[in-house]
Structure formats: C-alpha cells, structure tokens
Write a protein that holds these residues in place. Structure first.
Motif, PDB file in Angstrom:
ATOM      1  N   THR A  98      37.519  54.215  44.936  1.00  0.00           N
ATOM      2  CA  THR A  98      38.770  54.280  45.384  1.00  0.00           C
ATOM      3  C   THR A  98      39.620  54.782  44.481  1.00  0.00           C
ATOM      4  N   SER A  99      39.440  54.821  43.428  1.00  0.00           N
ATOM      5  CA  SER A  99      40.319  55.513  42.509  1.00  0.00           C
ATOM      6  C   SER A  99      41.321  54.361  42.160  1.00  0.00           C
ATOM      7  N   ALA A 100      41.087  52.854  42.131  1.00  0.00           N
ATOM      8  CA  ALA A 100      42.047  51.919  42.158  1.00  0.00           C
ATOM      9  C   ALA A 100      41.539  51.004  41.099  1.00  0.00           C
ATOM     10  N   THR A 101      42.456  50.053  40.699  1.00  0.00           N
ATOM     11  CA  THR A 101      42.202  48.894  39.803  1.00  0.00           C
ATOM     12  C   THR A 101      41.196  47.555  40.804  1.00  0.00           C
ATOM     13  N   VAL A 102      40.277  47.334  40.251  1.00  0.00           N
ATOM     14  CA  VAL A 102      39.607  46.409  41.039  1.00  0.00           C
ATOM     15  C   VAL A 102      39.422  45.063  40.161  1.00  0.00           C
ATOM     16  N   ASP A 103      39.556  44.057  40.592  1.00  0.00           N
ATOM     17  CA  ASP A 103      39.842  42.631  39.894  1.00  0.00           C
ATOM     18  C   ASP A 103      38.924  41.593  40.760  1.00  0.00           C
ATOM     19  N   LEU A 104      38.205  40.548  40.133  1.00  0.00           N
ATOM     20  CA  LEU A 104      37.597  39.615  40.890  1.00  0.00           C
ATOM     21  C   LEU A 104      38.292  38.243  40.296  1.00  0.00           C
ATOM     22  N   ALA A 105      38.509  37.220  41.073  1.00  0.00           N
ATOM     23  CA  ALA A 105      39.241  35.982  40.704  1.00  0.00           C
ATOM     24  C   ALA A 105      38.756  34.821  41.201  1.00  0.00           C
ATOM     25  N   VAL A 106      38.952  33.624  40.883  1.00  0.00           N
ATOM     26  CA  VAL A 106      38.758  32.391  41.260  1.00  0.00           C
ATOM     27  C   VAL A 106      40.119  31.582  41.065  1.00  0.00           C
ATOM     28  N   ARG A 107      40.194  30.422  42.188  1.00  0.00           N
ATOM     29  CA  ARG A 107      41.572  29.689  41.947  1.00  0.00           C
ATOM     30  C   ARG A 107      41.453  28.513  40.816  1.00  0.00           C
ATOM     31  N   ASN A 108      42.557  28.417  40.094  1.00  0.00           N
ATOM     32  CA  ASN A 108      42.767  27.250  39.230  1.00  0.00           C
ATOM     33  C   ASN A 108      44.147  26.659  39.520  1.00  0.00           C
ATOM     34  N   ASP A 109      44.129  25.524  40.230  1.00  0.00           N
ATOM     35  CA  ASP A 109      45.460  24.941  40.445  1.00  0.00           C
ATOM     36  C   ASP A 109      46.312  25.891  41.213  1.00  0.00           C
ATOM     37  N   ARG A 110      47.691  26.319  40.782  1.00  0.00           N
ATOM     38  CA  ARG A 110      48.379  27.214  41.347  1.00  0.00           C
ATOM     39  C   ARG A 110      48.126  28.790  41.186  1.00  0.00           C
ATOM     40  N   TYR A 111      47.052  29.020  40.434  1.00  0.00           N
ATOM     41  CA  TYR A 111      46.855  30.291  39.885  1.00  0.00           C
ATOM     42  C   TYR A 111      45.644  30.923  40.529  1.00  0.00           C
ATOM     43  N   ALA A 112      45.683  32.464  40.567  1.00  0.00           N
ATOM     44  CA  ALA A 112      44.316  33.035  40.761  1.00  0.00           C
ATOM     45  C   ALA A 112      44.038  33.375  39.389  1.00  0.00           C
ATOM     46  N   VAL A 113      42.825  33.022  38.817  1.00  0.00           N
ATOM     47  CA  VAL A 113      42.441  33.474  37.444  1.00  0.00           C
ATOM     48  C   VAL A 113      41.577  34.710  37.565  1.00  0.00           C
ATOM     49  N   ILE A 114      41.776  35.729  37.094  1.00  0.00           N
ATOM     50  CA  ILE A 114      41.014  37.207  37.037  1.00  0.00           C
ATOM     51  C   ILE A 114      39.798  36.591  35.968  1.00  0.00           C
ATOM     52  N   LEU A 115      38.537  36.912  36.345  1.00  0.00           N
ATOM     53  CA  LEU A 115      37.449  36.670  35.671  1.00  0.00           C
ATOM     54  C   LEU A 115      36.941  38.005  35.206  1.00  0.00           C
ATOM     55  N   SER A 116      37.066  39.127  36.013  1.00  0.00           N
ATOM     56  CA  SER A 116      36.601  40.477  35.395  1.00  0.00           C
ATOM     57  C   SER A 116      37.197  41.376  36.027  1.00  0.00           C
ATOM     58  N   GLY A 117      37.458  42.444  35.654  1.00  0.00           N
ATOM     59  CA  GLY A 117      38.088  43.750  36.110  1.00  0.00           C
ATOM     60  C   GLY A 117      39.202  44.544  35.460  1.00  0.00           C
ATOM     61  N   GLY A 118      39.771  45.481  36.240  1.00  0.00           N
ATOM     62  CA  GLY A 118      40.607  46.436  35.366  1.00  0.00           C
ATOM     63  C   GLY A 118      41.987  45.976  34.922  1.00  0.00           C
ATOM     64  N   SER A 119      42.493  44.845  35.450  1.00  0.00           N
ATOM     65  CA  SER A 119      43.738  44.287  34.967  1.00  0.00           C
ATOM     66  C   SER A 119      43.790  43.549  33.857  1.00  0.00           C
ATOM     67  N   LEU A 120      42.734  43.140  33.344  1.00  0.00           N
ATOM     68  CA  LEU A 120      42.852  42.582  32.133  1.00  0.00           C
ATOM     69  C   LEU A 120      42.986  43.370  30.846  1.00  0.00           C
ATOM     70  N   ASP A 121      43.943  42.953  29.875  1.00  0.00           N
ATOM     71  CA  ASP A 121      44.047  43.736  28.546  1.00  0.00           C
ATOM     72  C   ASP A 121      43.189  43.057  27.700  1.00  0.00           C
ATOM     73  N   PRO A 122      41.974  43.773  27.458  1.00  0.00           N
ATOM     74  CA  PRO A 122      40.918  43.380  26.391  1.00  0.00           C
ATOM     75  C   PRO A 122      41.282  42.861  25.194  1.00  0.00           C
ATOM     76  N   ASP A 123      42.548  43.351  24.624  1.00  0.00           N
ATOM     77  CA  ASP A 123      42.987  42.976  23.430  1.00  0.00           C
ATOM     78  C   ASP A 123      43.608  41.553  23.442  1.00  0.00           C
ATOM     79  N   SER A 124      44.518  41.336  24.474  1.00  0.00           N
ATOM     80  CA  SER A 124      45.317  39.914  24.602  1.00  0.00           C
ATOM     81  C   SER A 124      44.816  38.887  25.577  1.00  0.00           C
ATOM     82  N   GLY A 125      44.172  39.517  26.607  1.00  0.00           N
ATOM     83  CA  GLY A 125      43.913  38.673  27.861  1.00  0.00           C
ATOM     84  C   GLY A 125      44.913  38.810  28.793  1.00  0.00           C
ATOM     85  N   ALA A 126      45.934  39.431  28.474  1.00  0.00           N
ATOM     86  CA  ALA A 126      47.154  39.166  29.405  1.00  0.00           C
ATOM     87  C   ALA A 126      46.583  39.842  30.796  1.00  0.00           C
ATOM     88  N   GLY A 127      47.239  39.375  31.719  1.00  0.00           N
ATOM     89  CA  GLY A 127      46.842  39.488  33.075  1.00  0.00           C
ATOM     90  C   GLY A 127      45.778  38.666  33.860  1.00  0.00           C
TER      91      GLY A 127
END
Length: 261
Positions: A98-127
C-alpha cells in the motif's frame, strides 16, 4: 480502612507508571509530582518504592526517573505471549503493497494503544497512545467492542484535534453505526490535517474486536476512489492476523462473514 489504603497505593503506583505513557523518556520528581497532583514528598516515596522493585530507575547524573527493567521484562513477556513477534512480516507486506503506514492497536481505557507498526518512534516511544474518538483505530475498537452498547459518556469530553473531529457523543454513536455497517472506519483529517486513515477489526469467533489494524496515508494517495482497494488489502491482512494472534478455538470460522454481529 487498611484495604482502602492499599487500593489507593496501588492506584497511585499505576498512575505514576502511566505518567510515562505519553512518550517521555524520563521525568523529574517535580514532573511526577505535578502530573499526579501529589506533594513532592509523597511522590518521592512512591518513586523510591517503584525504583526498589525495578519498575522505575533513576538516572545517576540527572536524578530523573525512567521506566525500569521490571517493566521491560513484563512488556517483552506480554509481547511474545500475545504472538506479536510473529506478525512483523504481515504488517511489513501490507505497508509495502500500500506504500502506507501500518499499525496494530488494542484498547486501553480511552485510548488506542499501538503495539506494533510504523507510527511508533523507536527512540522515544512517541505515537504509542491515540484517542479513541478521533482515530480510525479507536472507532474500530469501539464499534466492535464486546459490550453491545458502549458507554460513550464514559469517555468524557471529546476534545477537538481539528475542525473535523467528532466532539458530540450522539454524533460519535451514529459514526460507530456507520463503521459497523461499512465494515471499516475512516479517519479523514480528524486527528491531523492532511492525514487519512482506514482501519479494520481483527475479530474473534464471537465477532468481538481483539485488535484494530490501520493503514495511514494522505488524501492524495488514499483517494476516495481507492479507499475500497486499501480496505480490501487491510481486511486480508487482518484475516491473517487472526490466525497468528488468536488460539484456534477463538478464531472465526473461515466461512464466517467477518462483519456480522
């Protein structure tokens, strides 16, 4: 009373660890005290206890706190026991096609928490953490939640991140109905201007969402005419993830309609 005090201590400990969920690599004692709205002395005792248990560690040079080895160990155990180490090739292939960013997430309270994917910043964990109401991932996690009627009021106020963000609970309920009917969620500039995301559910045999899978790009790439193409590829990947992430007895039958209720 002792039991109540124990519950409060546990909640405070969880709350302190949660302070690091926004992508901050380290926090000072004053940061922790302010975020938790606790006296500095109380925050210090709590941080010292968590440090002794390995859940936090203190930098020798700066005195700032960061997540400790016990958290890392538990995170790695959870990552592997969920089978998340097996899905990297599937996510990478979807991103390639798809030439796109792909992410996988689960729910934690009021948030979607990304477990794996291209949105994660490998250094800070931001995103790592995204609001449910303004993201395609979040809409999927709400639309196929185990509860027949999700308590949207429990999400609290819905902040506007752009002028397209849904901020009314009734409107969000109607949006979730549309998501279930369509079989996928669309975030069209509701979190960030100029970003478009589609997401689909990874469902179990009861048609309950276990994970949400998202594909993110720009409106120019993910044009109206091509949304169906992106959805088709995302659904195929989600189906593969069901096999990789769910035990055989919890998977949907191969002949099942993915989006039936």
């Amino acid at each position: 009373m002792a039991a109540d005090g124990g519950v409060q201590a546990v909640r405070r400990a969880i709350g302190m660890l949660d302070c690091f969920g926004g992508g901050d690599t380290s926090l000072s004692l004053s940061d922790l005290s302010r975020r938790m709205e606790l006296p500095t002395s109380t925050a210090h005792r709590l941080a010292r206890t968590l440090t002794g248990a390995g859940f936090l560690e203190q930098e020798a040079r700066t005195g700032r706190y960061r997540l400790g080895p016990s958290i890392i160990e538990l995170g790695q155990l959870s990552f592997h026991r969920r089978g998340l180490h097996r899905i990297t090739p599937e996510l990478a292939e979807l991103a390639r096609v798809t030439s796109a960013t792909v992410d996988l997430a689960v729910r934690n309270d009021r948030y979607a928490v990304i477990l794996s994917g291209g949105s994660l910043d490998p250094d800070s964990g931001a995103g790592l953490r995204r609001p449910l109401h303004s993201t395609a991932l979040g809409k999927v996690l709400l639309a196929w939640a185990p509860e027949r009627k999700v308590d949207l009021e429990a999400l609290g106020p819905l902040p506007a991140l752009t002028d397209r963000t849904i901020v009314d609970h009734v409107e969000l309920r109607a949006e979730l109905d549309r998501v279930r009917e369509a079989g996928y969620a669309l975030n069209d500039g509701e979190s960030y201007d100029g970003v478009r995301t589609i997401a689909v559910p990874v469902l179990d045999r009861l048609s309950h969402v276990r994970y949400a899978l998202a594909v993110r790009s720009t409106p120019q790439v993910m044009s109206d005419a091509r949304i169906g193409w992106f959805v088709t590829h995302a659904r195929a990947c989600a189906r593969a993830l069901e096999v990789l992430l769910l035990p055989p007895g919890e998977r949907r039958p191969r002949t099942a309609d993915r989006f039936s209720v």
